[in-house]
Design a protein around this motif. Sequence first.
Motif, short mmCIF file in Angstrom:
data_model
loop_
_atom_site.label_atom_id
_atom_site.label_comp_id
_atom_site.label_asym_id
_atom_site.label_seq_id
_atom_site.Cartn_x
_atom_site.Cartn_y
_atom_site.Cartn_z
N PRO A 1 0.80 -1.23 0.00
CA PRO A 1 0.00 0.00 0.00
C PRO A 1 0.83 1.27 0.00
O PRO A 1 0.36 2.30 -0.49
CB PRO A 1 -0.83 -0.14 1.29
N MET A 2 2.06 1.22 0.53
CA MET A 2 2.90 2.42 0.51
C MET A 2 3.29 2.83 -0.90
O MET A 2 3.68 3.98 -1.13
CB MET A 2 4.16 2.18 1.34
N GLN A 3 3.16 1.92 -1.86
CA GLN A 3 3.63 2.17 -3.21
C GLN A 3 2.50 2.30 -4.24
O GLN A 3 2.79 2.41 -5.43
CB GLN A 3 4.58 1.04 -3.64
N TYR B 1 -5.40 8.76 7.13
CA TYR B 1 -5.57 8.16 8.45
C TYR B 1 -4.34 8.29 9.34
O TYR B 1 -4.46 8.39 10.56
CB TYR B 1 -5.88 6.67 8.31
N LEU B 2 -3.13 8.27 8.75
CA LEU B 2 -1.90 8.19 9.53
C LEU B 2 -1.04 9.44 9.44
O LEU B 2 -0.10 9.61 10.23
CB LEU B 2 -1.07 6.98 9.07
N GLY B 3 -1.28 10.30 8.45
CA GLY B 3 -0.47 11.50 8.30
C GLY B 3 0.65 11.33 7.29
O GLY B 3 0.77 10.31 6.62
N ASP B 4 1.50 12.31 7.20
CA ASP B 4 2.54 12.36 6.17
C ASP B 4 3.83 11.63 6.53
O ASP B 4 4.69 11.44 5.66
CB ASP B 4 2.88 13.82 5.84
N ASP B 5 4.00 11.24 7.76
CA ASP B 5 5.22 10.55 8.18
C ASP B 5 5.18 9.11 7.69
O ASP B 5 4.52 8.24 8.29
CB ASP B 5 5.35 10.60 9.70
N ARG B 6 5.87 8.83 6.60
CA ARG B 6 5.79 7.52 5.98
C ARG B 6 6.37 6.40 6.86
O ARG B 6 6.06 5.23 6.64
CB ARG B 6 6.51 7.54 4.62
N SER B 7 7.19 6.76 7.85
CA SER B 7 7.72 5.72 8.72
C SER B 7 6.61 5.05 9.52
O SER B 7 6.74 3.87 9.90
CB SER B 7 8.78 6.29 9.66
N GLU C 1 4.72 1.89 7.67
CA GLU C 1 5.33 0.56 7.52
C GLU C 1 4.63 -0.50 8.36
O GLU C 1 4.65 -1.68 8.01
CB GLU C 1 6.81 0.62 7.86
N ALA C 2 4.00 -0.10 9.45
CA ALA C 2 3.30 -1.05 10.31
C ALA C 2 2.07 -1.64 9.64
O ALA C 2 1.49 -2.61 10.14
CB ALA C 2 2.88 -0.37 11.62
N TYR C 3 1.68 -1.07 8.49
CA TYR C 3 0.49 -1.54 7.77
C TYR C 3 0.81 -1.91 6.32
O TYR C 3 -0.07 -1.88 5.47
CB TYR C 3 -0.60 -0.47 7.82
N GLN D 1 -2.69 -1.11 -8.58
CA GLN D 1 -3.01 -1.09 -7.16
C GLN D 1 -2.55 -2.33 -6.38
O GLN D 1 -2.37 -2.24 -5.16
CB GLN D 1 -4.54 -0.97 -6.98
N LEU D 2 -2.36 -3.46 -7.04
CA LEU D 2 -2.15 -4.71 -6.32
C LEU D 2 -0.69 -5.16 -6.28
O LEU D 2 -0.19 -5.57 -5.23
CB LEU D 2 -3.05 -5.81 -6.91
#
Length: 281
Positions: A179-181, A192-198, A201-203, A232-233
């Motif tokens: 999903p990060m990509q 949902y999580l904001g702009d901090d991409r670190s 990684e938990a998701y 998307q996949l």
Amino acid sequence: MALETIAENRCFDGLQGVYRHESEACNGPMRFALYRPPQALAGEACPVVTFLSGLTCTEENFTVKAGAQRMAAELGLILVAPDTSPRNQGIAGEDDSYDFGSGAGFYLDATQAPWSKAYRMESYLTRELPAVLEEYFQADWSRQGIMGHSMGGHGALTLHFKNRERWQSVSAFAPIVAPMQVPWGQKAFTGYLGDDRSTWEAYDACALVREKPSRAEILIDQGTADNFLNEQLRPELFEQACRDTGQPLKLRMQEGYDHSYFFIASFIEDHLRHHATALRG
């Protein structure tokens, strides 16, 4: 915690139910479907498989369209199908698009206001819903598997990696593995999580498997005619991550199949047998 019965129907000598309860994690009522095979109705403590649905879905899609009950009855599996997000929170933009807000909880705990007041699907699935299930239904809660479709496949993979003692077996249909990509994940994670991409990684299944692979063999089916495959996949990204880390993976590219429940119904038997074998006591 009170449980309301919405419907119960006899199905392959088992019982298909839909239930509702108040959720603190999701700030309101949540529904889930639960199928009890005939073995469970006779008092046997059966293993449990949870199915997480994709974007726009509720607990009804899998329950009505997948055709899973016949095989669950044969194998003695209890099936749980939760909703995909909180509902009716009155948040601006909640119902503006299909891939964010209602029906698109992404199985994470939101940290950004106003979503963080209700969009806590990870907490719901790992703490709240299990407490309800264990209070009201008999099962072998030491033997559980998890599977899902698309966004729900993402949820199944990530929740397994982070809770592998709870969900010992895992499979997915056309999951969002990176999903990060990809646009779906980037939109959801930013909101949902904001702009901090670190924190993302938990998701992300690709990140989680590289951090610590699982001993469970993962079964993934992906249709070659899926409209979302390339954008998307991206199953090849997860395949490479599994190869790099030694994660057992069976990725099956199914020729001509798309993203629909016709695809899921075609291979649901294989997935339920995968879980039944892995969870055999």
